[in-house]
Design an enzyme around this catalytic site. Structure first.
Site, PDB file in Angstrom:
ATOM      1  N   SER A   1       5.545  -2.755 -24.576  1.00 33.38           N
ATOM      2  CA  SER A   1       6.744  -2.640 -23.644  1.00 33.38           C
ATOM      3  C   SER A   1       7.043  -1.293 -23.310  1.00 33.38           C
ATOM      4  O   SER A   1       8.051  -0.728 -23.409  1.00 33.38           O
ATOM      5  CB  SER A   1       7.853  -3.360 -23.945  1.00 33.38           C
ATOM      6  OG  SER A   1       8.308  -2.577 -25.153  1.00 33.38           O
TER       7      SER A   1
ATOM      8  N   LYS B   1      -2.509   6.026 -15.074  1.00 34.97           N
ATOM      9  CA  LYS B   1      -1.246   5.382 -15.075  1.00 34.97           C
ATOM     10  C   LYS B   1      -0.311   5.088 -13.962  1.00 34.97           C
ATOM     11  O   LYS B   1      -0.354   6.094 -13.147  1.00 34.97           O
ATOM     12  CB  LYS B   1      -0.379   6.221 -16.215  1.00 34.97           C
ATOM     13  CG  LYS B   1       0.819   5.836 -16.463  1.00 34.97           C
ATOM     14  CD  LYS B   1       1.150   4.628 -17.757  1.00 34.97           C
ATOM     15  CE  LYS B   1       2.540   4.284 -17.628  1.00 34.97           C
ATOM     16  NZ  LYS B   1       2.444   3.030 -18.658  1.00 34.97           N
ATOM     17  N   THR B   2       0.271   4.028 -13.978  1.00 35.02           N
ATOM     18  CA  THR B   2       1.183   3.710 -12.756  1.00 35.02           C
ATOM     19  C   THR B   2       1.960   4.798 -12.460  1.00 35.02           C
ATOM     20  O   THR B   2       2.907   5.210 -13.465  1.00 35.02           O
ATOM     21  CB  THR B   2       1.710   2.200 -12.938  1.00 35.02           C
ATOM     22  OG1 THR B   2       0.772   1.247 -13.169  1.00 35.02           O
ATOM     23  CG2 THR B   2       2.796   2.080 -11.729  1.00 35.02           C
TER      24      THR B   2
ATOM     25  N   CYS C   1       4.003  -5.608 -13.636  1.00 40.82           N
ATOM     26  CA  CYS C   1       4.305  -4.965 -15.075  1.00 40.82           C
ATOM     27  C   CYS C   1       5.506  -5.601 -15.501  1.00 40.82           C
ATOM     28  O   CYS C   1       6.640  -5.855 -15.094  1.00 40.82           O
ATOM     29  CB  CYS C   1       4.711  -3.484 -14.894  1.00 40.82           C
ATOM     30  SG  CYS C   1       5.226  -2.929 -16.600  1.00 40.82           S
TER      31      CYS C   1
ATOM     32  N   ASN D   1      -3.026  -8.447 -15.473  1.00 41.28           N
ATOM     33  CA  ASN D   1      -1.959  -7.573 -16.117  1.00 41.28           C
ATOM     34  C   ASN D   1      -1.607  -8.399 -17.375  1.00 41.28           C
ATOM     35  O   ASN D   1      -2.258  -9.209 -17.488  1.00 41.28           O
ATOM     36  CB  ASN D   1      -0.751  -7.383 -15.169  1.00 41.28           C
ATOM     37  CG  ASN D   1      -0.108  -5.924 -15.635  1.00 41.28           C
ATOM     38  OD1 ASN D   1      -0.203  -5.472 -16.644  1.00 41.28           O
ATOM     39  ND2 ASN D   1       0.376  -5.038 -14.519  1.00 41.28           N
TER      40      ASN D   1
ATOM     41  N   ASN E   1       0.230  -2.012  -8.156  1.00 38.62           N
ATOM     42  CA  ASN E   1       0.805  -2.713  -9.457  1.00 38.62           C
ATOM     43  C   ASN E   1       1.960  -3.543  -8.847  1.00 38.62           C
ATOM     44  O   ASN E   1       3.263  -3.049  -8.887  1.00 38.62           O
ATOM     45  CB  ASN E   1       0.963  -1.637 -10.585  1.00 38.62           C
ATOM     46  CG  ASN E   1       1.479  -2.390 -11.846  1.00 38.62           C
ATOM     47  OD1 ASN E   1       1.532  -3.575 -12.026  1.00 38.62           O
ATOM     48  ND2 ASN E   1       1.837  -1.643 -12.900  1.00 38.62           N
TER      49      ASN E   1
ATOM     50  N   GLY F   1      -8.896  -7.562 -22.454  1.00 37.56           N
ATOM     51  CA  GLY F   1      -9.751  -8.111 -23.687  1.00 37.56           C
ATOM     52  C   GLY F   1     -11.065  -7.278 -23.787  1.00 37.56           C
ATOM     53  O   GLY F   1     -11.818  -7.716 -24.575  1.00 37.56           O
TER      54      GLY F   1
ATOM     55  N   LYS G   1      -3.089  -5.374  -7.964  1.00 33.79           N
ATOM     56  CA  LYS G   1      -2.923  -6.047  -9.464  1.00 33.79           C
ATOM     57  C   LYS G   1      -1.764  -6.842  -9.640  1.00 33.79           C
ATOM     58  O   LYS G   1      -0.738  -6.541  -9.454  1.00 33.79           O
ATOM     59  CB  LYS G   1      -2.874  -4.761 -10.224  1.00 33.79           C
ATOM     60  CG  LYS G   1      -2.772  -4.980 -11.764  1.00 33.79           C
ATOM     61  CD  LYS G   1      -3.640  -3.938 -12.614  1.00 33.79           C
ATOM     62  CE  LYS G   1      -3.562  -4.451 -14.090  1.00 33.79           C
ATOM     63  NZ  LYS G   1      -3.373  -3.285 -15.110  1.00 33.79           N
TER      64      LYS G   1
HETATM   65  C1  FMN Z   1      -0.044   0.354 -23.556  1.00 30.38           C
HETATM   66  C2  FMN Z   1      -0.360  -0.316 -22.087  1.00 30.38           C
HETATM   67  C3  FMN Z   1       0.184   0.293 -20.929  1.00 30.38           C
HETATM   68  C4  FMN Z   1      -0.120  -0.328 -19.740  1.00 30.38           C
HETATM   69  N1  FMN Z   1       0.542   0.227 -18.552  1.00 30.38           N
HETATM   70  C5  FMN Z   1      -0.130  -0.247 -17.534  1.00 30.38           C
HETATM   71  C6  FMN Z   1       0.432   0.508 -16.222  1.00 30.38           C
HETATM   72  O1  FMN Z   1       1.030   1.501 -16.113  1.00 30.38           O
HETATM   73  N2  FMN Z   1       0.144  -0.074 -15.154  1.00 30.38           N
HETATM   74  C7  FMN Z   1      -0.588  -1.292 -15.066  1.00 30.38           C
HETATM   75  O2  FMN Z   1      -1.021  -1.685 -13.746  1.00 30.38           O
HETATM   76  N3  FMN Z   1      -1.228  -1.847 -16.121  1.00 30.38           N
HETATM   77  C8  FMN Z   1      -0.538  -1.312 -17.081  1.00 30.38           C
HETATM   78  N4  FMN Z   1      -1.203  -2.224 -18.526  1.00 30.38           N
HETATM   79  C9  FMN Z   1      -1.981  -3.086 -18.187  1.00 30.38           C
HETATM   80  C10 FMN Z   1      -3.579  -2.984 -18.351  1.00 30.38           C
HETATM   81  O3  FMN Z   1      -3.770  -2.222 -17.386  1.00 30.38           O
HETATM   82  C11 FMN Z   1      -4.196  -4.284 -18.409  1.00 30.38           C
HETATM   83  O4  FMN Z   1      -3.968  -4.856 -17.197  1.00 30.38           O
HETATM   84  C12 FMN Z   1      -4.116  -5.147 -19.554  1.00 30.38           C
HETATM   85  O5  FMN Z   1      -3.814  -4.562 -20.649  1.00 30.38           O
HETATM   86  C13 FMN Z   1      -5.214  -5.940 -19.859  1.00 30.38           C
HETATM   87  O6  FMN Z   1      -6.400  -5.437 -20.294  1.00 30.38           O
HETATM   88  P1  FMN Z   1      -6.697  -5.110 -21.545  1.00 30.38           P
HETATM   89  O7  FMN Z   1      -6.763  -6.560 -22.584  1.00 30.38           O
HETATM   90  O8  FMN Z   1      -8.240  -4.604 -21.672  1.00 30.38           O
HETATM   91  O9  FMN Z   1      -5.561  -4.056 -22.417  1.00 30.38           O
HETATM   92  C14 FMN Z   1      -0.907  -1.405 -19.785  1.00 30.38           C
HETATM   93  C15 FMN Z   1      -1.409  -2.058 -20.978  1.00 30.38           C
HETATM   94  C16 FMN Z   1      -1.202  -1.456 -22.046  1.00 30.38           C
HETATM   95  C17 FMN Z   1      -1.557  -2.159 -23.270  1.00 30.38           C
END
Ligand code: FMN
Ligand code: FAD
Ligand code: FAD
Ligand code: FMN
Ligand code: FES
Ligand code: FES
Lengths: 257, 303, 303, 257
Positions: free
Chosen positions: C68, C43-44, C128, C192, C125, C244, C165
């Site tokens: 969010s 986690k970031t 966000c 992201n 990152n 996805g 990222k």
């Molecule tokens: C609940 C949640 C929390 C996330 N927190 C972070 C984060 O802290 N740092 C970050 O770089 N991306 C964060 N992301 C983005 C994911 O790492 C990823 O880039 C994005 O969800 C697309 O991939 P996915 O469709 O497989 O989820 C978060 C995504 C979700 C759904």
């Protein structure tokens, strides 16, 4: 063309993975021509919430039309057909049809029906609208050739399979060419895989015989709106025509193969 | 009736068809009563005939579709002679949608359509992801200056209301929306499809002949609502919202986020009666909730 | 085993966890064997503790979710003392993800983490959507110059591999990717989440306490594939693709579009075993198709 | 906690729109504490193709655990619960559990169970793990109060409804307050709508009685990973705690109401 709520009267798996749905659709049954098709919604009317199946409708040839009912015959390939295969008698399908141009049945000429694989689906209806047709049905093997018995009383049936499990072991163009040699006034009504249709187109040129081919393309609207289903034709004012509206049946000569 | 007004032009309700998903209404007029719609926005027309992209042009995506039509159309003069006359028969607004390869094309298109009294308004499509433009790699509406130039050119050549239709794929949508406003545009229309692609692992080929295409349908609605909300707060001219509308409730959500009008696109393919049903549904909602006009709901998000 | 190499660091396979969707692996280690993963991207972490955004923080969308969170975390020192030690027990790569409010924050974070030998690489990152930055309205990675500055600062302060990222919401993703490459970044990680929102028509409130959020899950995959393909063609450094991924086939599609590695995010919530299953599925595919390494599939789209 | 393939043994509509599913989940049945919950996948395992139901899992309290089986009791509100309501005996559910902290049952103290609306779901299990509890169940009307008969032999049952269709016509805090006046050593185990829980929290303060409340928040992971389910607490090192991991049961005193 109309949007119809069609009740499933019967659904059966005629061969493994191949299904036949008989549904009540009086308007379509009355107005459909052989070679026309319908667009079936394959999700629970809840595209928004995406509960079940794909967003876009799926096209299927009218396999049969009798009284108030029509039939479709389809193979399960992906999520649309999988969704349909799970329907039960009594379920309601959202269907648009009849769509497309259909075959231009030439009376007084020898009708040659040529169906490969699932391409046989729209040809049952076509065979019924011709007199004493010669019916060529081909498939990879017996399991991929459903419903041949439905064709049996409609005309002379010639079967071919790639593995010889049914009929002659060859592509259907082989026995078909033998017929063309002797029948220049034949008209071929064909549906099937692209290479098969191309092969028939070549035969048509070679023997000066008219070949009508039913083509496929991915569709969205199914009624000529979205321009999503182009087929390239020779010497026309526009490069492309639409499979859903100008087709699905085209004169083989016109198609860029 | 939930009437709305854009650039001095009245629409009987906020529901329009999204360009390219309704042709010019002829086919869908067998399913819906065009008289019940706020406007028919026609398929984008270009100066000359365009063949469009090679097939396949359509693919299914989760809760969405991908298309790469490539603005296939028969050109401006064909449109005026053969398409527009049909819409004269209906009591709805006709909006022409135009796209060019450069500012001059847009000028010519605007000038010529300004003469057509059947055309009530012009939507300026600067955001088709399926067309590559000569001078720059991106879409016109991804650049503030280009957007301003195109809208200004169109503004100079027509006194009909003009909508600037823009792409969602920018860092800051408000910059583009403000350029439209500054140039004298009467509304911002968004979103056009999101650039996207799909591949077939078996054949290792892209699903579309054009490799990439545009994503539309329910999947894009959350993105569209956010951009409509952003634009609503940034400009004074009306916002025309679209992206994934599949029912009246979706349309109302767009209005809640600041849209004055909405357009229905991909939903037509799923439910050919959707435009009319959406118009009826909006009217019902306004009645049931004692809302006297679109301003009573527009942007009224409780935050 | 389908080994990959990023910035001189070897990963046993191309499957990583997406930051923020796997915490630091402790919880999901009850479902998957972390030793089977290419890397755990944590986690970031920010310099100081962050409370995150007010609830609700989660909403369902068609084939997608909206979040969010707002980078809730306990800060850098807590991370180093309490989170990192857990990952020492596993034979996988540990990637720290960092975010700051300005270039100085990123510098401090990079410098401090450079000292931690448990950290094998750093993901920067800059994208966000749930955090508002002081100086500018947009996300860092929506601006070429800011992206370059941040990546350069991190580069100067660590010799571990660094991934930039980035957000999908820009007019031209290649400009941002090139800035990462120029600054000495070892990989571009994308996408992201896509900025988005949802509303509840009944209450007329946004579905998220923070009003807007980020969209992820299957709905965004077509957008992500397109951007990965664009970046792959534009830069020489590896691309880490995500958005996805719900099964090995999705991951392979990303590789086909040019990704060297992939990250699994939202899919973990749906199927807690997904990361391991994806790694196994990729291995199986490579074996069955006689591919000797990721380069045999990477970007090998037939066009 | 584990991910389980749980077979539906029985599903029944106990009141219109309210369903009870009995499923075989030995691991969860054995390990669950009262107040813990499970996360159920509400799509056909095919989130990718979005065939059926929402993407994210849905949380439900463990309504009962006996032998190898657990029960959940739920009301159809949206697409997740609608999907579940259509399951049939024999279907397999993908379930993660047991999750969360559960109630901290204090032996030797008077157990007061307080459930409002669907909040009664996790309280059956809680009532079973306490001795001679006083059980207060409230709802808008009779139709919204399912399964009261299941509670009947577990302790003294006091019913209230907003419209008087069952029990006393009032909120359940009215009769509950009467009990608190006389039982300072009571512990309240509560689940229900937010205003009801707040009201009980106030009563707890007023009478110096411990109140344990089970809270709700939208969830994604359900296991403390995503930080998606915060609840604001007083005087803690962090502003928020997580409903899924630190809860769902909290001491009412700690919650920022
Ligand atoms: C609940 C949640 C929390 C996330 N927190 C972070 C984060 O802290 N740092 C970050 O770089 N991306 C964060 N992301 C983005 C994911 O790492 C990823 O880039 C994005 O969800 C697309 O991939 P996915 O469709 O497989 O989820 C978060 C995504 C979700 C759904
Ligand atoms: C005018 C017309 C009439 C048709 N009539 C019939 C009919 O009567 N019976 C019938 O079974 N099918 C017919 N088809 C084909 C049918 O529409 C498709 O099989 C169906 O749309 C597949 O949907 P799906 O969601 O199940 O598969 P998808 O998820 O769309 O695709 C699954 C896989 O199958 C492949 N695929 C999709 N369509 C075809 C195809 N046509 N041929 C080979 N592979 C394909 C896809 O590329 C993909 O790899 C017709 C098509 C058209 C255009
Ligand atoms: C720890 C925990 C335990 C739970 N246990 C149970 C249980 O045992 N039985 C039970 O019936 N429910 C329980 N819930 C609530 C249950 O999870 C939701 O009802 C369910 O997720 C709704 O999903 P859906 O897809 O059907 O509705 P959605 O499509 O998510 O929502 C449909 C509509 O209902 C509203 N809604 C959603 N959840 C709730 C809610 N909890 N209360 C009121 N309105 C809501 C939404 O805002 C929306 O308007 C529990 C929740 C939590 C967090
Ligand atoms: C098949 C198709 C063709 C389209 N053609 C055009 C077009 O010609 N001009 C245009 O401005 N937008 C075009 N669009 C974009 C739509 O008008 C609309 O902006 C977009 O699809 C989002 O709305 P929706 O999700 O309701 O479809 C097209 C969209 C689709 C799906
Ligand atoms: S499917 Fe839309 S034009 Fe053919
Ligand atoms: S639901 Fe993910 S942390 Fe609670």
């Amino acid at each position: 063309m109309k949007q119809i709520k069609a009740e499933v009267i019967n659904i059966s798996e005629v061969k493994p993975g191949i299904f036949n749905i008989l549904m009540k659709a009086p308007y379509i049954a009355k107005n459909a021509k052989a070679g026309q098709f319908v667009e079936v919604l394959c999700n629970n009317g809840a595209a928004k919430n995406c509960t079940g199946g794909p967003l876009l409708r799926r096209p299927f040839g009218v396999h049969n039309a009798k009284g108030e009912n029509i039939e479709i015959l389809f193979k399960v390939l992906g999520k649309g057909t999988e969704y349909l295969s799970q329907k039960k008698a009594g379920d309601i399908l959202d269907v648009i049809g009849p769509l497309g141009n259909g075959f231009d049945i030439k009376e007084g000429r020898l009708a040659v029906i040529a169906g490969g694989g699932m391409g046989i689906a729209p040809l049952l209806f076509a065979a019924k609208q011709t007199k004493n047709p010669l019916i060529f049905l081909g498939a990879r093997n017996e399991a991929e050739l459903p419903c041949k018995e439905k064709f049996e009383n409609l005309g002379k049936l010639i079967l071919t399979t790639d593995d010889g499990s049914l009929g002659e072991k060859c592509f259907l163009n082989i026995p078909l060419e033998r017929v063309l040699k002797e029948n220049k006034n034949a008209v071929i009504y064909a549906c099937g895989p692209h290479p098969m249709l191309k092969c028939l187109a070549d035969l048509g040129v070679k023997y000066g015989v008219e070949v009508q081919v039913s083509l496929e393309e991915k569709m969205a609207c199914g009624i000529g709106v979205c321009q999503g289903c182009p087929v390239e034709l020779k010497n026309k004012d526009t490069k492309y025509k639409l499979v859903c509206k100008d087709g699905p049946v085209f004169n083989a000569e016109d198609v860029v193969w | 009736m939930v009437k709305i007004n854009i650039g001095g032009l009245e629409f009987k309700n906020p529901v329009m068809t999204a360009s390219g998903t309704f042709a010019s209404g002829k086919e869908y007029s067998e399913f819906v009563d065009l008289n019940k719609l706020g406007a028919v926005v026609c398929k984008t027309v270009t100066l000359n005939q365009r063949d469009g992209n090679k097939p396949p042009r359509i693919a299914d995506m989760p809760s969405a579709m991908l298309n790469s039509i490539g603005l296939e159309n028969k050109g401006l003069e064909y449109f005026i002679e053969n398409t527009l006359p049909f819409l004269k028969n209906f009591d709805t607004r006709t909006v022409a949608s135009i796209a060019g390869n450069n500012v001059e094309d847009y000028t010519t298109l605007a000038k010529r359509l300004n003469e057509c009294k059947e055309v009530h308004a012009i939507e300026v499509n600067m955001s088709c992801p399926n067309v590559v433009h000569g001078q720059n790699k991106g879409l016109f509406s991804q650049d503030e200056k280009t957007t301003f130039e195109i809208m200004s050119a169109v503004r100079k050549n027509t006194n009909k209301p003009i909508f600037g239709k823009i792409s969602p794929m920018v860092a800051d949508i408000t910059v583009i929306a403000k350029a439209i406003e500054r140039a004298g545009g009467d509304a911002v229309a968004l979103i056009n499809t999101i650039p996207a692609m799909g591949v077939d692992l078996k054949t290792r080929r892209p699903l579309l002949g054009n490799i990439t295409g545009g994503l539309s349908g329910p999947a894009v609605k959350p993105v569209a609502l956010k951009l409509v909300w952003d634009v609503y707060k940034a400009v004074k001219i009306p916002v025309i919202g679209m992206g994934g509308i599949m029912c009246a409730q979706d349309a109302l959500e767009f209005i809640l986020c600041g849209a004055t009008a909405v357009q229905v696109g991909t939903g037509n393919f799923v439910n050919p009666k959707l435009t009319e049903e959406t118009a009826l549904g909006i009217e019902k909602y306004f009645k049931e909730n004692n809302l006297s006009g679109v301003d009573d709901l527009k942007g009224k998000l409780n935050i």
